[in-house]
Design a protein around this motif. Structure first.
Motif, mmCIF file in Angstrom:
data_model
loop_
_atom_site.group_PDB
_atom_site.id
_atom_site.type_symbol
_atom_site.label_atom_id
_atom_site.label_comp_id
_atom_site.label_asym_id
_atom_site.label_seq_id
_atom_site.Cartn_x
_atom_site.Cartn_y
_atom_site.Cartn_z
ATOM 1 N N LEU A 178 -4.318 -17.912 -88.586
ATOM 2 C CA LEU A 178 -3.036 -16.934 -88.732
ATOM 3 C C LEU A 178 -2.121 -16.456 -87.940
ATOM 4 O O LEU A 178 -1.298 -15.740 -87.348
ATOM 5 C CB LEU A 178 -3.964 -15.558 -89.455
ATOM 6 N N LYS A 179 -3.171 -16.363 -86.235
ATOM 7 C CA LYS A 179 -2.828 -15.502 -85.384
ATOM 8 C C LYS A 179 -1.999 -16.625 -84.704
ATOM 9 O O LYS A 179 -0.565 -16.075 -84.460
ATOM 10 C CB LYS A 179 -4.255 -15.171 -83.822
ATOM 11 N N GLN A 180 -2.325 -17.519 -84.910
ATOM 12 C CA GLN A 180 -1.690 -18.923 -84.501
ATOM 13 C C GLN A 180 0.125 -18.241 -84.719
ATOM 14 O O GLN A 180 0.774 -18.564 -84.208
ATOM 15 C CB GLN A 180 -2.222 -20.163 -84.123
ATOM 16 N N MET A 181 -0.368 -18.308 -85.862
ATOM 17 C CA MET A 181 0.856 -18.718 -86.664
ATOM 18 C C MET A 181 1.440 -16.935 -87.047
ATOM 19 O O MET A 181 3.359 -17.193 -87.020
ATOM 20 C CB MET A 181 0.671 -18.662 -88.052
ATOM 21 N N GLU A 182 1.141 -16.345 -85.813
ATOM 22 C CA GLU A 182 1.704 -14.860 -85.996
ATOM 23 C C GLU A 182 2.621 -15.099 -84.497
ATOM 24 O O GLU A 182 4.221 -14.435 -84.275
ATOM 25 C CB GLU A 182 1.313 -13.593 -86.210
ATOM 26 N N ARG A 183 2.479 -16.148 -84.052
ATOM 27 C CA ARG A 183 2.955 -15.976 -82.709
ATOM 28 C C ARG A 183 3.987 -16.787 -82.450
ATOM 29 O O ARG A 183 5.183 -16.560 -82.078
ATOM 30 C CB ARG A 183 1.539 -16.557 -81.315
ATOM 31 N N GLN A 184 4.123 -17.654 -83.640
ATOM 32 C CA GLN A 184 5.087 -18.975 -84.220
ATOM 33 C C GLN A 184 5.813 -17.810 -84.893
ATOM 34 O O GLN A 184 7.134 -17.806 -84.537
ATOM 35 C CB GLN A 184 4.905 -19.370 -85.465
ATOM 36 N N MET A 185 5.642 -17.129 -85.724
ATOM 37 C CA MET A 185 7.226 -15.969 -85.620
ATOM 38 C C MET A 185 7.650 -15.611 -85.229
ATOM 39 O O MET A 185 8.819 -15.125 -85.492
ATOM 40 C CB MET A 185 6.376 -15.109 -86.919
ATOM 41 N N GLU A 186 6.499 -14.611 -84.706
ATOM 42 C CA GLU A 186 7.713 -13.544 -83.187
ATOM 43 C C GLU A 186 8.855 -14.713 -82.685
ATOM 44 O O GLU A 186 9.648 -14.287 -82.317
ATOM 45 C CB GLU A 186 6.233 -13.490 -82.418
ATOM 46 N N MET A 187 7.843 -16.258 -82.137
ATOM 47 C CA MET A 187 9.338 -17.300 -81.681
ATOM 48 C C MET A 187 9.833 -16.884 -82.637
ATOM 49 O O MET A 187 11.551 -17.052 -81.800
ATOM 50 C CB MET A 187 8.731 -18.223 -81.349
ATOM 51 N N GLN A 188 10.246 -17.612 -84.247
ATOM 52 C CA GLN A 188 11.229 -17.455 -85.086
ATOM 53 C C GLN A 188 12.131 -16.410 -84.808
ATOM 54 O O GLN A 188 13.668 -16.203 -84.819
ATOM 55 C CB GLN A 188 10.531 -18.133 -86.324
ATOM 56 N N GLN A 189 11.462 -15.300 -84.707
ATOM 57 C CA GLN A 189 12.242 -13.643 -85.100
ATOM 58 C C GLN A 189 13.323 -13.919 -83.882
ATOM 59 O O GLN A 189 14.166 -13.206 -84.063
ATOM 60 C CB GLN A 189 11.227 -12.862 -84.639
ATOM 61 N N GLU A 190 12.809 -14.200 -82.892
ATOM 62 C CA GLU A 190 13.925 -13.972 -81.071
ATOM 63 C C GLU A 190 14.181 -14.991 -81.739
ATOM 64 O O GLU A 190 15.835 -14.801 -81.306
ATOM 65 C CB GLU A 190 12.652 -14.521 -80.005
ATOM 66 N N GLN A 191 14.180 -16.655 -82.048
ATOM 67 C CA GLN A 191 15.675 -17.219 -82.176
ATOM 68 C C GLN A 191 16.598 -17.084 -83.037
ATOM 69 O O GLN A 191 17.849 -16.893 -83.819
ATOM 70 C CB GLN A 191 15.096 -18.579 -82.633
ATOM 71 N N ASP A 192 16.174 -15.843 -84.310
ATOM 72 C CA ASP A 192 16.870 -16.044 -84.660
ATOM 73 C C ASP A 192 18.100 -14.819 -85.129
ATOM 74 O O ASP A 192 19.312 -14.980 -84.958
ATOM 75 C CB ASP A 192 15.677 -15.502 -86.185
ATOM 76 N N ILE A 193 17.398 -13.921 -84.250
ATOM 77 C CA ILE A 193 17.920 -12.657 -83.641
ATOM 78 C C ILE A 193 19.120 -13.141 -82.588
ATOM 79 O O ILE A 193 20.585 -12.714 -82.488
ATOM 80 C CB ILE A 193 17.050 -11.183 -82.887
ATOM 81 N N PHE A 194 18.306 -14.662 -81.800
ATOM 82 C CA PHE A 194 19.375 -14.525 -80.569
ATOM 83 C C PHE A 194 20.703 -15.043 -81.487
ATOM 84 O O PHE A 194 21.772 -15.459 -80.848
ATOM 85 C CB PHE A 194 19.021 -15.554 -79.472
ATOM 86 N N ASN A 195 19.733 -15.700 -82.631
ATOM 87 C CA ASN A 195 21.807 -16.877 -83.090
ATOM 88 C C ASN A 195 22.299 -15.738 -83.278
ATOM 89 O O ASN A 195 23.971 -16.081 -83.328
ATOM 90 C CB ASN A 195 20.662 -17.683 -84.044
ATOM 91 N N GLN A 196 21.993 -14.968 -83.938
ATOM 92 C CA GLN A 196 22.843 -13.729 -84.807
ATOM 93 C C GLN A 196 23.557 -13.062 -84.006
ATOM 94 O O GLN A 196 25.404 -13.310 -83.718
ATOM 95 C CB GLN A 196 21.869 -12.696 -85.310
ATOM 96 N N SER A 197 23.324 -13.213 -82.621
ATOM 97 C CA SER A 197 23.695 -12.425 -80.949
ATOM 98 C C SER A 197 25.364 -13.503 -80.787
ATOM 99 O O SER A 197 26.136 -12.809 -80.919
ATOM 100 C CB SER A 197 22.739 -12.305 -80.827
#
Length: 248
Positions: free
Chosen positions: A126-145
């Motif tokens: 789950l900790k590893q998944m949280e790191r992946q979620m963090e990367m996905q969050q960054e990607q989603d926000i960057f794409n929106q910008s």
């Protein structure tokens, strides 16, 4: 008062409760059930240790071997993410949808749904998944910008202004970092962690697909269905039919 329905299948009955927190999905599922829309359809996509999927009207009286999964009414339902309160624990009822590349708003299918089986996870997973979620969050926000600055980017490209593009890219990266900090790091709540490490589920689908209900009785029937033999298209070799969906 809780909204409960009984999904009568050829393998046994599954009682589900629809969430009031997702009213569009609740009301749509109720409407289709009352119309008899699901009667005679199949659980057409079954993946062991993952989920069982149904609700495709094209699966009624279909010849063997026909690839299913694209049928439904001529509308979609806007996503109703109530996260992290509603998540993909074992027994969760969720809406199927087309992929992000053609459906960036993550709108749900008008009729297709799945019931989660999944698996249990170790805390480290789950900790590893949280790191992946963090990367996905960054990607989603960057794409929106990037989308918000589309015209500016196109003008710089037309003018072949490489220095300007680099400056804008640096600005968008800084914007992304600021927004990520404002939103906070994505983490699993104690309730999610407890569920995913004990009863199981599919945490990687959280905040991607709308969860709009859960199984209250008949999880053993879901287990039986997810264990059935399937062909190369994940379709059960022996039909698993939804005979009726009754409001309780």
């Amino acid at each position: 008062m809780a909204t409960k329905l009984k999904i009568k299948t050829s393998e046994g009955d599954i009682v589900i409760r629809l969430y009031d927190e997702t009213p569009k999905h609740r009301d749509n599922f109720l409407k289709l059930a009352k119309e008899g829309y699901y009667n005679g359809t199949l659980f057409h996509r079954v993946i062991k240790d993952f989920m069982i999927q149904g609700g495709d009207p094209d699966s009624k009286n279909t010849p063997k071997g026909k690839v299913l999964g694209t049928g439904g009414p001529d509308y979609t339902i806007p996503a109703e993410f109530v996260y992290p309160q509603l998540f993909h624990k074992r027994g969760a009822l969720s809406a199927a949808r087309t992929g992000d590349e053609v459906n960036p708003e993550r709108a749900s299918s008008g009729s297709q749904f799945y019931i989660v089986w999944g698996k249990t996870y170790k805390p480290a997973e789950l900790k590893q998944m949280e790191r992946q979620m963090e990367m996905q969050q960054e990607q989603d926000i960057f794409n929106q910008s990037t989308k918000e600055h589309h015209e500016e980017i196109m003008n710089l490209r037309r003018n072949r202004d490489r220095a300007g593009l680099r400056t804008l890219q640096d600005k968008l990266i800084e914007e992304t970092k600021t927004r990520c900090k404002q939103q906070g790091k994505p983490t699993f709540t104690p309730e999610q962690t407890e569920a995913y490490t004990t009863i199981g589920g599919t945490p990687f689908l959280d905040n991607q697909y709308t969860v709009f209900g859960e199984v209250e009785e008949g999880l053993d029937i879901v287990e039986r269905i997810q264990n059935c033999a399937t062909d190369r298209n994940d379709q059960p070799i022996k039909d698993v039919k939804i005979e009726a969906v009754d409001v309780l």
